[in-house]
Structure formats: structure tokens, C-alpha cells
Design an enzyme around this catalytic site. Sequence first.
Site, mmCIF file in Angstrom:
data_model
loop_
_atom_site.group_PDB
_atom_site.id
_atom_site.type_symbol
_atom_site.label_atom_id
_atom_site.label_comp_id
_atom_site.label_asym_id
_atom_site.label_seq_id
_atom_site.Cartn_x
_atom_site.Cartn_y
_atom_site.Cartn_z
ATOM 1 C CB CYS A 75 -1.274 7.001 1.202
ATOM 2 S SG CYS A 75 -2.458 6.078 2.185
ATOM 3 C CD GLU B 213 -1.968 2.156 1.507
ATOM 4 O OE1 GLU B 213 -1.715 2.977 0.595
ATOM 5 O OE2 GLU B 213 -2.055 2.459 2.692
HETATM 6 O O1 LIG Z 1 -1.038 6.904 4.284
HETATM 7 C C1 LIG Z 1 -2.099 6.245 4.276
HETATM 8 C C2 LIG Z 1 -3.112 6.616 5.232
HETATM 9 C C3 LIG Z 1 -4.283 5.710 5.269
HETATM 10 C C4 LIG Z 1 -5.256 6.290 6.199
HETATM 11 C C5 LIG Z 1 -6.458 5.438 6.325
HETATM 12 O O2 LIG Z 1 -6.381 4.237 6.200
HETATM 13 O O3 LIG Z 1 -7.531 5.983 6.596
#
Ligand SMILES: O=CCCCC(=O)O
Length: 450
Positions: A261, A227
Site C-alpha cells: 500500500c 488501512e
Molecule cells: O500494504 C501495506 C503494506 C504496509 C507495509 C508496512 O507496514 O511496512
Amino acid sequence: MLKGINPYTQEEIYSFKSITSAEVNHKIEAAQNVFKTWRRTSFNERASLMLQLSNHLKKNATDLASIITKEIGKPISQSIAEIEKCAWVCEYYAENAEVQLQQKNITTDAQSSYVSYEPLGVILAVMPWNYPFWQVFRFLAPNLMAGNVGLLKHASNVQLSARAIEECLRLVGFPESCFQNLQISSQKVEEAIKHQHVKAVTLTGSEKAGQAVASQAGQALKKSVLELGGNNALVVFDDCNLEATVKTCVQARFQNNGQSCIAGKRLLIQDSIYDDFIAELITQVKDLKEGHPQGTDTYISVMAREDLAEELEEQLNTSVIKGAKIRLGGKRNQAFFEPCLVENVTSEMPIFQEETFGPVLAITRFSKANEAVELVNGSKFGLGVSVFTENDKLINDLIPQFEDGAVFVNELVKSDPRLPFGGTKRSGYGRELSDEGILEFVNKKTVYIK
Ligand SMILES: O=CCCCC(=O)O
């Protein structure tokens, strides 16, 4: 050395030595041993521990949240929300894992044939600092419920969070070594991946970290889930509910000090609504409360590290040289970066092409829907996109045209334990959360009885 610096005070909060290779091996062996018994526990036993973990998180939310705030400068109300979300994902998998992993009977010419879903064993999670609890719980809740056991390699600046998570599991009674923190730097990850007892690896982090871990896992022929970064677009059509859309876009970009992200990093506004939208956007961004991260009404505070703020400044400056116009904010003072709105952004600029991990919103105009689709898909990333319109026909036309892992309509892209989460293109592969997430690290065993 793994060092933690409070980004608000710039004080060192810890300095820990990496554990040795022998200690890493010892922990992996312990994980493998506990796996042999953990895999045979019933869903009821696992669910009961998971629910206790959820309660423990809720009861201790403020104390745990303070650790996050101290380590990365996240405003305390957002850190508390992060802990509450971890409690939610524990409950979700406690209640759903058994059904999600139920044997699937398939009619064939056999007397009986089916697929059973069995745990793989020791899974390594390499996690980033920006949601230091949530990213870990998103991995641990489904995997422990599936009968796997977990090892965590957390970012060097959130080692107090890493220790606190391990301690939470110990306190509620998970068997020793079911979930262990490996206090190591990135250089030691490869050794762990190669270890015969480590069966798979999941990573949330940068493209560079993803490339390294995926190739190490590939060399060892082990499954990986990645991810990675994102450069989500917020696409605003002229028939949207203006005030509500601005509010959602502000949250999408500026929550967590812009370090996510799935943040909405590129704002694409239809010509005919452009000026009104910008005026309301400026008003709402100016209203964001800046201040000390421990302040209960603070919304914007420091970024997690000064070097990250410097990197963001560099992306912004290069874009300005190429013709972007700063409309609001954008000044940096150590790790503090003023929420920034930038207009005239084109696809040649770093703030359009690259992920900006901080409070900078890159704004571009469009006129027709097909132009918007081209701009959205013009990114090398593919995590998610938000579209704002009241036009159902347009929505249905657009959804299949986007290449991203998620399309949210009239809402920011957000993770939810009930929905799959993950990206396409350089945002990675595989899915977390929901039934898709729990099925990533299981042996889908085919059984055929003649
Ligand atoms: O950087 C990724 C953040 C993901 C935040 C989330 O899962 O809500």
C-alpha cells in the site's frame, strides 16, 4: 474453500474448508472467556510473553519466512526481514505499552479526576496477504499488550501463515484463545462483526473491502480502523542526491514485488534533472536480480497471484492507449511481471489515478514545486509522500501542503513501530503503531471523584 497456490510453481499447497458459523461462535465465546482473565494480567506478565514471542520469531525466522515465500512468492530475504520486523514490534510494545496506557491525571474541581485506558475486549482483524505476518503483528502486539484479545480473518491465500502465527503464540505460552485464527472466507466476516462479544474491527486491505467492513461495523455501531490502498508519490527535486535518491525510489517501488500500500507508485521528476535521473533509474532497475523466490539474492520474483498480474497488465495497457510510453519492462508471463518504467503519465490515466499493486512505476515531469503539490494531492488516496531535496526551506514549505498521513523526506515511506501509521482520504482512517495505535481500541474512561 480456501485455496493456496504457490505463485512460482502454480502448485496447490493447501485447500481448507471454511469453519462453520457454530465454530466461529464457539471461538468468539472462548475469546470472550479468556478476555475476562487476560484483562486482569499485569503489564509485566504480558510483556514477558511478548518478549518470548519476539525471541521465538527471531529463532525461527527462516522457517517462518519460507511459509510466506511459498504462499505469495516474496523473495526469501524480504520474508526474513518481515519476520524480524514482527519481532521488533513485539519488543517495542513489551517495553512501551505500560507507559503509553498510564492513567492520565487531570486537575479539575474534583478531589481526583483522571482518564484510565482499559481494554475493549475481543477485536477482529481482517488482514491482507501482502505482508502476511507483519500486518497481523502490527495489530496483535499493541492489542494484546492493551489487554484485548484477538481474532484473525486472514486472506484466503495465506492460511498457512495464519496458522503459523496462531501456533507461535501457543508455543510461547499465551493463554489458549487469546489470539485465534478464524479460518473463514470474507462472506462470514459480517457474522463475526455482528456478534455481541466482538467489540471492534480493524481492516487492512482494498477500498472495496474497507467499504464493506466499515458499513457492517457502522450498522452494528462498532468502532473500525481502516488501512486501505495508497498511490504514494515520490517527488524528486533537481538538488537531490541523484544516485541515492534513485536507489531509494527503486526500493520504494519494487520491494515486495511492488505489492504494498505504501509503495512509491508515482514518480514525479523535476524537468531540469529528468534525463539524468531516468538514465540512472534504468541502470538500477536493470540491475535488480530476478529469480526464484527462495533464492537468497533474488530481489524480484513473481507476484502473489496470476489474476493480480493480469489486472496490472490491464491498467498498463489502458494507460498506453491514452499516451503513456513504456520505457522498460512491462511484459507478463503468468504471475511474473517485468519491472516496468512508464513515462508520459498524466492524471487521466489508470496508472496515475488507481493503485497499481505490482512492479510498475508511473513517471510524470513537473517544473515548479506547486505543480508537484497539485499532482501529489490530485490522488484520491492519502497514505504518504516522499520528497527528495536538500533544500530545508522548500521542505518546510511543502510539508503542511500535503494531504497525506505521512511525509518522508529523502526516504521512502515505511512503517516503524515508534511512529503512527495510517492515511487520509480513500486510504482509510485511524492509526496503527506507536502510542496512537495502542490507543485505538481502548476505553478512555473518565473518572471523577468529588
Ligand atoms: O500494504 C501495506 C503494506 C504496509 C507495509 C508496512 O507496514 O511496512
